[in-house]
Write a protein that holds these residues in place. Structure first.
Motif, PDB file in Angstrom:
ATOM      1  N   MET A   1       4.710  -1.124   2.670  1.00  0.00           N
ATOM      2  CA  MET A   1       4.598  -0.750   1.255  1.00  0.00           C
ATOM      3  C   MET A   1       3.162  -0.877   0.763  1.00  0.00           C
ATOM      4  SD  MET A   1       8.107  -2.005  -0.483  1.00  0.00           S
ATOM      5  CE  MET A   1       9.623  -1.148  -0.126  1.00  0.00           C
ATOM      6  N   ALA A   2       2.440  -1.887   1.228  1.00  0.00           N
ATOM      7  CA  ALA A   2       1.018  -2.004   0.873  1.00  0.00           C
ATOM      8  C   ALA A   2       0.239  -0.816   1.435  1.00  0.00           C
ATOM      9  CB  ALA A   2       0.450  -3.325   1.393  1.00  0.00           C
ATOM     10  N   PHE A   3       0.560  -0.430   2.664  1.00  0.00           N
ATOM     11  CA  PHE A   3      -0.039   0.751   3.296  1.00  0.00           C
ATOM     12  C   PHE A   3       0.214   1.990   2.437  1.00  0.00           C
ATOM     13  CE2 PHE A   3       1.251   4.355   6.069  1.00  0.00           C
ATOM     14  CZ  PHE A   3       0.063   4.637   6.717  1.00  0.00           C
ATOM     15  N   GLN A   4       1.464   2.180   2.025  1.00  0.00           N
ATOM     16  CA  GLN A   4       1.808   3.351   1.222  1.00  0.00           C
ATOM     17  C   GLN A   4       1.098   3.347  -0.132  1.00  0.00           C
ATOM     18  OE1 GLN A   4       5.790   5.307   1.641  1.00  0.00           O
ATOM     19  NE2 GLN A   4       6.395   3.161   1.804  1.00  0.00           N
ATOM     20  N   LEU A   5       1.080   2.216  -0.792  1.00  0.00           N
ATOM     21  CA  LEU A   5       0.435   2.154  -2.112  1.00  0.00           C
ATOM     22  C   LEU A   5      -1.073   2.362  -1.999  1.00  0.00           C
ATOM     23  CD1 LEU A   5       2.474  -0.697  -3.815  1.00  0.00           C
ATOM     24  CD2 LEU A   5       2.551   1.754  -4.328  1.00  0.00           C
ATOM     25  N   SER A   6      -1.687   1.850  -0.940  1.00  0.00           N
ATOM     26  CA  SER A   6      -3.123   2.073  -0.741  1.00  0.00           C
ATOM     27  C   SER A   6      -3.420   3.557  -0.572  1.00  0.00           C
ATOM     28  CB  SER A   6      -3.614   1.337   0.510  1.00  0.00           C
ATOM     29  OG  SER A   6      -3.380  -0.029   0.399  1.00  0.00           O
ATOM     30  N   LEU A   7      -2.611   4.231   0.234  1.00  0.00           N
ATOM     31  CA  LEU A   7      -2.817   5.659   0.431  1.00  0.00           C
ATOM     32  C   LEU A   7      -2.497   6.456  -0.830  1.00  0.00           C
ATOM     33  CD1 LEU A   7      -1.495   5.934   4.060  1.00  0.00           C
ATOM     34  CD2 LEU A   7      -3.862   6.109   3.304  1.00  0.00           C
TER      35      LEU A   7
ATOM     36  N   ALA B   1      -2.043  13.189   5.711  1.00  0.00           N
ATOM     37  CA  ALA B   1      -1.602  13.196   7.112  1.00  0.00           C
ATOM     38  C   ALA B   1      -1.319  11.776   7.609  1.00  0.00           C
ATOM     39  CB  ALA B   1      -2.659  13.870   7.987  1.00  0.00           C
ATOM     40  N   VAL B   2      -2.203  10.836   7.303  1.00  0.00           N
ATOM     41  CA  VAL B   2      -1.997   9.447   7.734  1.00  0.00           C
ATOM     42  C   VAL B   2      -0.754   8.867   7.061  1.00  0.00           C
ATOM     43  CG1 VAL B   2      -2.975   7.110   7.591  1.00  0.00           C
ATOM     44  CG2 VAL B   2      -4.405   9.025   8.321  1.00  0.00           C
ATOM     45  N   TRP B   3      -0.578   9.129   5.768  1.00  0.00           N
ATOM     46  CA  TRP B   3       0.568   8.620   5.028  1.00  0.00           C
ATOM     47  C   TRP B   3       1.867   9.210   5.587  1.00  0.00           C
ATOM     48  CZ3 TRP B   3       0.819   9.167  -1.033  1.00  0.00           C
ATOM     49  CH2 TRP B   3       1.843   8.369  -1.542  1.00  0.00           C
ATOM     50  N   LEU B   4       1.882  10.511   5.800  1.00  0.00           N
ATOM     51  CA  LEU B   4       3.065  11.166   6.352  1.00  0.00           C
ATOM     52  C   LEU B   4       3.352  10.656   7.764  1.00  0.00           C
ATOM     53  CD1 LEU B   4       5.318  13.264   6.180  1.00  0.00           C
ATOM     54  CD2 LEU B   4       3.642  14.997   6.883  1.00  0.00           C
ATOM     55  N   GLY B   5       2.334  10.574   8.600  1.00  0.00           N
ATOM     56  CA  GLY B   5       2.528  10.086   9.964  1.00  0.00           C
ATOM     57  C   GLY B   5       3.010   8.647  10.001  1.00  0.00           C
ATOM     58  N   GLY B   6       2.435   7.809   9.159  1.00  0.00           N
ATOM     59  CA  GLY B   6       2.868   6.410   9.101  1.00  0.00           C
ATOM     60  C   GLY B   6       4.307   6.276   8.644  1.00  0.00           C
TER      61      GLY B   6
END
Length: 195
Positions: A76-82, A33-38
């Protein structure tokens, strides 16, 4: 089965306090949910702001591109972390549950990571290089007029290609969220349901 852990002093059955599989499912769903929302926020709100006319007064070209680049790196760092959290919880859920390996969901996550890594290490550096060539006076690159003309011509299509990749990731995230939701709600507690 009834045992000492499920009985109170009164002799009545009580529910176990925690179910590790349900906790893993919750972490996975929250991550999705966080990844999709972000990604929705970045794609439809934050990203387009760099092309808004009202931003030009506050952040003129080419500085808007520099801020966009910094935002893209953080995104991209956010996405890779998730993605790491999602992969770990998917594999932990599979180990807790047993059963068939969740191949479809792992392949979907791997595909998303591949798109993100391709963008990070191939598309983004080229966009940054073309951005510097577009504004040689600002960056003191010493670019020739031909290089600047090439950068002006090549930047748009490459940026468009990166947007298509971003939309592909967004669609993959929607699919991942739907699969996770179905597994958690319709899979009768089965975390790795492929349906």
């Amino acid at each position: 089965p009834v045992n000492a852990k499920t009985m109170r002093r009164t002799g009545k059955l009580m529910k176990p306090k925690s179910n590790p599989l349900r906790i893993v499912q919750l972490v996975f769903l929250l991550t999705a949910a966080v990844w999709l929302g972000g990604t929705v926020f970045f794609t439809f709100v934050a990203g387009p702001m760099f092309f808004a006319p009202e931003l030009a007064e506050v952040l003129p070209k080419p500085r808007d591109g520099l801020v966009a680049q910094a935002l893209i790196h953080r995104f991209m760092a956010f996405q890779l972390s998730l993605a790491v959290i999602a992969m770990l919880t998917l594999l932990v859920g599979w180990r807790l549950e047993g059963g068939a390996f969740p191949r479809a969901r792992v392949l979907l996550l791997a595909g998303l990571v591949a798109l993100i890594v391709f963008g990070l290490f191939y598309i983004t550096p080229r966009l940054e290089w073309l951005h510097r060539l577009k504004y040689p006076d600002y960056f003191i690159e010493g670019a020739t007029p031909e290089q600047t003309a090439y950068a002006n011509k090549a930047f748009g299509p490459l940026h468009g290609f990166s947007q298509v990749g971003n939309l592909a990731v967004l669609l993959g995230l929607v699919a991942q969220f739907i699969l996770a939701w179905k597994a958690a709600t319709l899979g009768k507690g089965k975390f790795n349901s492929q349906s």
